[in-house]
Design an enzyme around this catalytic site. Structure first.
Site, PDB file in Angstrom:
ATOM      1  N   TYR A  25      43.740  27.327  35.342  1.00 55.03           N
ATOM      2  CA  TYR A  25      43.976  27.101  36.483  1.00 55.03           C
ATOM      3  C   TYR A  25      44.650  26.038  37.584  1.00 55.03           C
ATOM      4  O   TYR A  25      43.933  25.627  38.931  1.00 55.03           O
ATOM      5  CB  TYR A  25      43.700  28.273  38.067  1.00 55.03           C
ATOM      6  CG  TYR A  25      44.126  29.298  37.626  1.00 55.03           C
ATOM      7  CD1 TYR A  25      44.746  30.110  38.434  1.00 55.03           C
ATOM      8  CD2 TYR A  25      43.279  30.209  36.726  1.00 55.03           C
ATOM      9  CE1 TYR A  25      45.645  31.620  38.098  1.00 55.03           C
ATOM     10  CE2 TYR A  25      43.970  31.826  36.770  1.00 55.03           C
ATOM     11  CZ  TYR A  25      45.375  32.736  37.429  1.00 55.03           C
ATOM     12  OH  TYR A  25      45.287  33.254  37.149  1.00 55.03           O
ATOM     13  N   TYR A 152      45.645  42.348  41.215  1.00 56.60           N
ATOM     14  CA  TYR A 152      45.750  41.251  40.342  1.00 56.60           C
ATOM     15  C   TYR A 152      44.037  41.947  39.379  1.00 56.60           C
ATOM     16  O   TYR A 152      43.529  42.887  40.112  1.00 56.60           O
ATOM     17  CB  TYR A 152      44.717  40.160  40.920  1.00 56.60           C
ATOM     18  CG  TYR A 152      44.314  39.361  39.678  1.00 56.60           C
ATOM     19  CD1 TYR A 152      45.125  38.125  39.190  1.00 56.60           C
ATOM     20  CD2 TYR A 152      42.963  39.123  39.535  1.00 56.60           C
ATOM     21  CE1 TYR A 152      44.950  37.334  37.879  1.00 56.60           C
ATOM     22  CE2 TYR A 152      42.712  37.931  38.071  1.00 56.60           C
ATOM     23  CZ  TYR A 152      43.086  36.945  37.527  1.00 56.60           C
ATOM     24  OH  TYR A 152      43.382  36.470  36.736  1.00 56.60           O
ATOM     25  N   ASP A 244      39.465  49.162  38.352  1.00 52.25           N
ATOM     26  CA  ASP A 244      39.178  47.861  38.252  1.00 52.25           C
ATOM     27  C   ASP A 244      38.505  47.905  39.233  1.00 52.25           C
ATOM     28  O   ASP A 244      38.624  47.295  40.627  1.00 52.25           O
ATOM     29  CB  ASP A 244      40.493  47.507  38.630  1.00 52.25           C
ATOM     30  CG  ASP A 244      39.815  45.854  37.773  1.00 52.25           C
ATOM     31  OD1 ASP A 244      39.093  45.423  37.710  1.00 52.25           O
ATOM     32  OD2 ASP A 244      41.002  44.840  37.639  1.00 52.25           O
ATOM     33  N   LYS A 273      32.584  40.544  35.359  1.00 57.35           N
ATOM     34  CA  LYS A 273      32.332  39.830  36.596  1.00 57.35           C
ATOM     35  C   LYS A 273      30.165  39.820  36.730  1.00 57.35           C
ATOM     36  O   LYS A 273      29.431  39.436  35.302  1.00 57.35           O
ATOM     37  CB  LYS A 273      32.392  39.792  37.668  1.00 57.35           C
ATOM     38  CG  LYS A 273      33.955  38.933  37.437  1.00 57.35           C
ATOM     39  CD  LYS A 273      34.352  38.603  38.226  1.00 57.35           C
ATOM     40  CE  LYS A 273      36.363  37.872  38.884  1.00 57.35           C
ATOM     41  NZ  LYS A 273      37.375  38.743  38.504  1.00 57.35           N
TER      42      LYS A 273
HETATM   43  C1  LIG Z   1      38.705  38.186  38.268  1.00 59.88           C
HETATM   44  C2  LIG Z   1      39.370  40.241  37.973  1.00 59.88           C
HETATM   45  C3  LIG Z   1      40.136  40.673  36.316  1.00 59.88           C
HETATM   46  C4  LIG Z   1      39.972  39.742  35.760  1.00 59.88           C
HETATM   47  O1  LIG Z   1      38.933  39.360  34.850  1.00 59.88           O
HETATM   48  P1  LIG Z   1      38.390  38.199  33.553  1.00 59.88           P
HETATM   49  O2  LIG Z   1      37.336  37.754  33.532  1.00 59.88           O
HETATM   50  O3  LIG Z   1      38.596  36.615  35.173  1.00 59.88           O
HETATM   51  O4  LIG Z   1      39.446  38.402  33.112  1.00 59.88           O
HETATM   52  C5  LIG Z   1      40.071  41.992  36.872  1.00 59.88           C
HETATM   53  N1  LIG Z   1      39.983  42.604  37.558  1.00 59.88           N
HETATM   54  C6  LIG Z   1      39.893  42.443  39.210  1.00 59.88           C
HETATM   55  C7  LIG Z   1      39.512  43.348  39.590  1.00 59.88           C
HETATM   56  C8  LIG Z   1      39.070  40.514  38.973  1.00 59.88           C
HETATM   57  O5  LIG Z   1      38.630  40.656  40.564  1.00 59.88           O
END
Ligand SMILES: *Cc1c(COP(=O)(O)O)cnc(C)c1O
Length: 436
Positions: A25, A152, A244, A273
């Site tokens: 980025y 996202y 997600d 994360k």
């Molecule tokens: C960050 C994020 C992703 C992608 O995760 P990465 O480890 O960066 O590939 C997918 N979904 C959500 C909701 C996110 O915040």
């Protein structure tokens, strides 16, 4: 003279970085030199001159217990001495099984299987593949994928396809598969959305969503009760529901998982994360038995043909187990609750400023828009704030004119005050005094 890349100690880390690194980025033309970080401790990052920065965005939203946590470090070290990695087809190991055993009962739903991958994007890829093949394996013809505007879900092609089209995906738009975008549910549009789901339901394979908080799309909050109503309609149509929780998991939203704010449960959940406390790359896609069963067959073609070299890496699983230990301690819950309370109080401080729009908070996440220039990621106010914050010993990284504060849970009261003071300072600087 030939450049010797392997004896570079006479040059600064920043200089060496400039020669060999391509950052994420980052537009490298005219980009500011990156800051060499030599150490992390709790909420603080230390640069090579000893200057400290409060990590006010949890290092891109991953860190929950602070940097270089000795308990997690010790567990990774012990595991590295025992078994660093092994192929995960045909073999298994204690950290992977134990993590699944501990995680499944904590998740918001009837999840019974864990599929491991490497990060949030891969966790989403796996979920999409599971959902598509779930229908294929049963001879179904459901093709559509339902997602929300402003969502996202990651940067790989499948994950991009199910994310809002825009600046991040423009260069690839012709290569992304089509999905059905709808607005996030609200009391105003819920009847319309439910009717839409009833009409198109038999064609829809799955619905994928970030529960309550759309993070990269601009830290947008939406209504839990309306989401529940939509999910109810979606489930009535037999559509697979994919939550997600890559960002919202592990305490971020004030509860352990954002799904705990909802009555309706998902069939598949994506995690990453905070999963390892932000220490190692690991993704989880957990499913219910209903999904898993659709892949059980004598027909080899019904196998989920997906895997990564580092699937279920034992070091990453050990880090996740250690992070869970810390998360489940009562004092961690107290810290999360305290951050949430202070964020809520701070909203009252900033709302009177005319430059502040839509100040909001959920759990450990605080966000607001600055009424200046255009809305969106390209608004340069964000970069100005990042630069000013660094000067003040704080790392903030607004999404365009959306400013947010999302600290590791171990942040001290004093550090929180420093960040709040800085934010108020920004409001005064860019807009003058609050309206009284
Ligand atoms: C960050 C994020 C992703 C992608 O995760 P990465 O480890 O960066 O590939 C997918 N979904 C959500 C909701 C996110 O915040």
């Amino acid at each position: 003279m030939e450049r010797d890349t392997f004896a570079p100690m006479d040059r600064s880390l920043t200089e060496r970085d400039r020669q060999v690194i391509w950052h994420p980025y980052t537009q490298h033309k005219g980009f500011l030199p990156p800051i060499p970080v030599v150490k992390g401790k709790d909420s603080l990052l230390f640069d090579d001159t000893g200057k400290t920065y409060i990590d006010a965005i949890s290092s891109w939203w991953v860190n929950i217990h602070g940097h270089a946590h000795p308990y997690i470090a010790e567990k990774i070290y012990q595991q590295a001495l025992q078994l660093e990695h092994v192929i995960f087809t045909g073999f298994t190991h204690e950290p992977a099984v134990k993590l699944a055993e501990r995680l499944l009962p904590l998740l918001p739903g009837d999840f019974s299987r864990v599929f491991y991958s490497d990060n949030g994007s891969t966790a989403v890829e796996v979920a999409i593949k599971m959902a598509i093949q779930y229908w294929g394996n049963q001879g179904g013809h459901r093709k559509k994928i339902l997602v929300f505007h402003h969502s996202y879900h990651g940067d790989t092609f499948g994950a991009m396809s199910v994310s809002e089209r825009g600046l991040f995906t423009d260069a690839f738009r012709e290569y992304l598969f089509e999905v059905r975008f709808i607005d996030t549910p609200s009391p105003e549009n819920i009847d319309y959305l439910r009717a839409l789901v009833q009409k198109e339901g038999p064609e829809i394979a799955c619905m994928l969503y970030e529960p309550l908080l759309q993070a990269a799309g601009g830290m947008r909050l939406y209504d839990a009760a309306s989401l529940d109503l939509l999910l109810e309609a979606v489930r009535q149509q037999g559509i697979l529901v994919i939550a997600d929780e890559v960002l919202t998991g592990f305490g971020r939203t004030g509860k352990r998982f954002a799904g705990e704010y909802l009555h309706q449960k998902a069939d598949i959940i994506c995690l990453s994360k905070g999963l390892t406390g932000g220490t190692m790359a690991l993704g989880v896609t957990a499913s219910t038995e209903r999904v898993f069963d659709a892949f059980l067959s004598d027909d080899k073609r019904k196998t989920l043909f997906h895997g990564h070299s580092f699937t279920a890496n034992p070091l990453a699983c050990s880090a996740a187990l250690a992070s869970l230990d810390l998360l489940l301690q009562p004092d961690c819950q107290d810290r999360i609750a305290r951050i949430a309370r202070r964020h809520t109080d701070f909203l009252e401080t900033i709302r009177p400023y005319p430059i502040v729009r839509d100040a909001r908070a959920l759990g450990t996440v605080l966000a607001f828009e600055l009424n200046t220039g255009d809305d969106g990621y390209t608004n340069s106010i964000g970069q100005q704030i990042t630069a000013a914050a660094l000067g003040a010993g704080i790392y903030l990284r607004p999404l365009g004119n959306t400013v947010y504060f999302m600290p590791p849970y171990c942040i001290t009261q004093k550090e929180m005050d420093q960040v709040y003071d800085f934010l108020v300072h920004c409001l005064v600087r860019y807009s003058g005094n609050p309206v009284t």
